[in-house]
Design a protein around this motif. Structure first.
Motif, PDB file in Angstrom:
ATOM      1  N   ARG A 274       0.811  -1.213   0.000  1.00  2.00           N
ATOM      2  CA  ARG A 274       0.000   0.000   0.000  1.00  2.00           C
ATOM      3  C   ARG A 274       0.846   1.266   0.000  1.00  2.00           C
ATOM      4  N   HIS A 275       2.042   1.183   0.552  1.00  2.00           N
ATOM      5  CA  HIS A 275       2.939   2.347   0.549  1.00  2.00           C
ATOM      6  C   HIS A 275       3.503   2.611  -0.854  1.00  2.00           C
ATOM      7  N   TYR A 276       3.241   1.693  -1.793  1.00  2.00           N
ATOM      8  CA  TYR A 276       3.644   1.897  -3.184  1.00  2.00           C
ATOM      9  C   TYR A 276       2.440   2.184  -4.076  1.00  2.00           C
ATOM     10  N   ALA A 277       1.307   2.509  -3.477  1.00  2.00           N
ATOM     11  CA  ALA A 277       0.067   2.682  -4.240  1.00  2.00           C
ATOM     12  C   ALA A 277       0.195   3.741  -5.335  1.00  2.00           C
ATOM     13  N   ASP A 278       0.858   4.838  -5.040  1.00  2.00           N
ATOM     14  CA  ASP A 278       1.008   5.908  -6.037  1.00  2.00           C
ATOM     15  C   ASP A 278       1.806   5.424  -7.244  1.00  2.00           C
ATOM     16  N   MET A 279       2.859   4.689  -6.999  1.00  2.00           N
ATOM     17  CA  MET A 279       3.679   4.149  -8.084  1.00  2.00           C
ATOM     18  C   MET A 279       2.853   3.205  -8.963  1.00  2.00           C
ATOM     19  N   VAL A 280       2.071   2.342  -8.328  1.00  2.00           N
ATOM     20  CA  VAL A 280       1.258   1.372  -9.067  1.00  2.00           C
ATOM     21  C   VAL A 280       0.196   2.076  -9.910  1.00  2.00           C
ATOM     22  N   GLU A 281      -0.478   3.054  -9.323  1.00  2.00           N
ATOM     23  CA  GLU A 281      -1.533   3.765 -10.052  1.00  2.00           C
ATOM     24  C   GLU A 281      -0.995   4.522 -11.260  1.00  2.00           C
ATOM     25  N   LYS A 282       0.183   5.105 -11.140  1.00  2.00           N
ATOM     26  CA  LYS A 282       0.782   5.830 -12.267  1.00  2.00           C
ATOM     27  C   LYS A 282       1.071   4.871 -13.433  1.00  2.00           C
ATOM     28  N   GLU A 283       1.601   3.706 -13.123  1.00  2.00           N
ATOM     29  CA  GLU A 283       1.913   2.742 -14.173  1.00  2.00           C
ATOM     30  C   GLU A 283       0.634   2.188 -14.803  1.00  2.00           C
ATOM     31  N   ARG A 284      -0.364   1.911 -13.972  1.00  2.00           N
ATOM     32  CA  ARG A 284      -1.633   1.415 -14.497  1.00  2.00           C
ATOM     33  C   ARG A 284      -2.276   2.441 -15.430  1.00  2.00           C
ATOM     34  N   GLN A 285      -2.159   3.711 -15.088  1.00  2.00           N
ATOM     35  CA  GLN A 285      -2.743   4.749 -15.925  1.00  2.00           C
ATOM     36  C   GLN A 285      -2.031   4.862 -17.266  1.00  2.00           C
ATOM     37  N   LEU A 286      -0.709   4.708 -17.252  1.00  2.00           N
ATOM     38  CA  LEU A 286       0.052   4.725 -18.508  1.00  2.00           C
ATOM     39  C   LEU A 286      -0.391   3.578 -19.418  1.00  2.00           C
ATOM     40  N   LYS A 287      -0.638   2.411 -18.835  1.00  2.00           N
ATOM     41  CA  LYS A 287      -1.098   1.263 -19.620  1.00  2.00           C
ATOM     42  C   LYS A 287      -2.494   1.516 -20.180  1.00  2.00           C
ATOM     43  N   ARG A 288      -3.391   2.044 -19.344  1.00  2.00           N
ATOM     44  CA  ARG A 288      -4.764   2.290 -19.806  1.00  2.00           C
ATOM     45  C   ARG A 288      -4.823   3.357 -20.880  1.00  2.00           C
ATOM     46  N   ASP A 289      -3.911   4.308 -20.821  1.00  2.00           N
ATOM     47  CA  ASP A 289      -3.868   5.387 -21.810  1.00  2.00           C
ATOM     48  C   ASP A 289      -3.174   4.960 -23.100  1.00  2.00           C
ATOM     49  N   GLY A 290      -2.546   3.806 -23.111  1.00  2.00           N
ATOM     50  CA  GLY A 290      -1.849   3.324 -24.292  1.00  2.00           C
ATOM     51  C   GLY A 290      -0.466   3.905 -24.461  1.00  2.00           C
ATOM     52  N   ALA A 291       0.025   4.613 -23.428  1.00  2.00           N
ATOM     53  CA  ALA A 291       1.370   5.182 -23.516  1.00  2.00           C
ATOM     54  C   ALA A 291       2.430   4.097 -23.453  1.00  2.00           C
ATOM     55  N   VAL A 292       2.106   2.991 -22.800  1.00  2.00           N
ATOM     56  CA  VAL A 292       2.992   1.824 -22.746  1.00  2.00           C
ATOM     57  C   VAL A 292       2.126   0.596 -23.007  1.00  2.00           C
ATOM     58  N   ASP A 293       2.768  -0.546 -23.278  1.00  2.00           N
ATOM     59  CA  ASP A 293       1.972  -1.750 -23.489  1.00  2.00           C
ATOM     60  C   ASP A 293       1.507  -2.325 -22.153  1.00  2.00           C
ATOM     61  N   GLY A 294       0.800  -3.424 -22.212  1.00  2.00           N
ATOM     62  CA  GLY A 294       0.204  -3.985 -21.011  1.00  2.00           C
ATOM     63  C   GLY A 294       1.120  -4.816 -20.154  1.00  2.00           C
ATOM     64  N   GLY A 295       2.392  -4.906 -20.506  1.00  2.00           N
ATOM     65  CA  GLY A 295       3.313  -5.730 -19.740  1.00  2.00           C
ATOM     66  C   GLY A 295       3.119  -7.206 -20.049  1.00  2.00           C
TER      67      GLY A 295
END
Length: 210
Positions: A120-141
């Motif tokens: 949970r202390h990494y929640a901000d990091m996770v949300e930023k990466e998830r948003q990049l994936k949803r926006d199509g800026a990066v692939d889905g991993g």
């Protein structure tokens, strides 16, 4: 040479001597040595020290692994261990991350899949990466795509409390610590596990903790 001239010369000599650099004995400092964090070091006081952190987190880890609610479920529970709800109410200066980080790391290693730990202390990091994936800026991993991030089943809470006494004649200081760890059900709010660590130290304490 007159007495007046001699006096003036003496004053001049004294002034020059005062302006001259003094001789400083630069004593060699003590060499740095590595110390075992599980044992008492050369600098000791009545506060919480490295050997206390190691001892109490090891004891709490073993106790949690023996709890059937936490470590014997068919589906491993999701657990949050951080210092968000771990309070220092004592007179000792201690970074509570030392306790919660070590407990989480050692428990994660020892649990061997019997518990799942939510960062949970990494929640901000996770949300930023998830948003990049949803926006199509990066692939889905290369791993699954989930609708939401993991919710927790249990979360660590606790507090550090202390009681101080001092002998004014000898300046000996005594400090009793009580460190409480509790695992809380994040749906019902019930406490499914509790553990406590106690210690008392006495010393003519002049150690500064930071």
């Amino acid at each position: 040479m007159t007495i007046r001239t001699l006096s003036a010369a003496a004053v001049a000599v004294a002034l020059l001597a005062g302006c001259a650099p003094s001789q400083v004995d630069n004593v060699r400092g003590q060499a740095t040595v590595y110390e075992d964090p599980q044992s008492a070091g050369r600098v000791q006081g009545v506060g919480i020290e490295s050997q206390d952190v190691v001892a109490m987190t090891d004891e709490m880890m073993r106790d949690m692994l023996a709890n059937r609610i936490l470590a014997a479920r068919a589906t491993p529970p999701r657990i949050i261990i951080d210092n968000e709800y771990f309070r220092n109410e004592s007179s000792s200066i201690i970074n509570t991350n030392l306790l919660t980080d070590r407990l989480r790391v050692e428990l994660n290693r020892a649990a061997n899949g019997r518990m799942v730990f939510v960062g949970r202390h990494y929640a901000d990091m996770v949300e930023k990466e998830r948003q990049l994936k949803r926006d199509g800026a990066v692939d889905g991993g290369t791993i699954r795509k989930t609708q939401a991030t993991a919710g927790g089943d249990y979360r660590l809470g606790g507090r550090i409390a202390s009681l101080d006494a001092i002998d004014r004649n000898t300046q000996t200081r005594s400090r009793y610590h009580q460190v409480t760890f509790e695992m809380v059900d994040l749906e019902l709010g019930t406490i499914v596990w509790s553990g406590a660590y106690e210690m008392r130290k006495a010393a003519q304490d002049n150690v500064l903790y930071r």
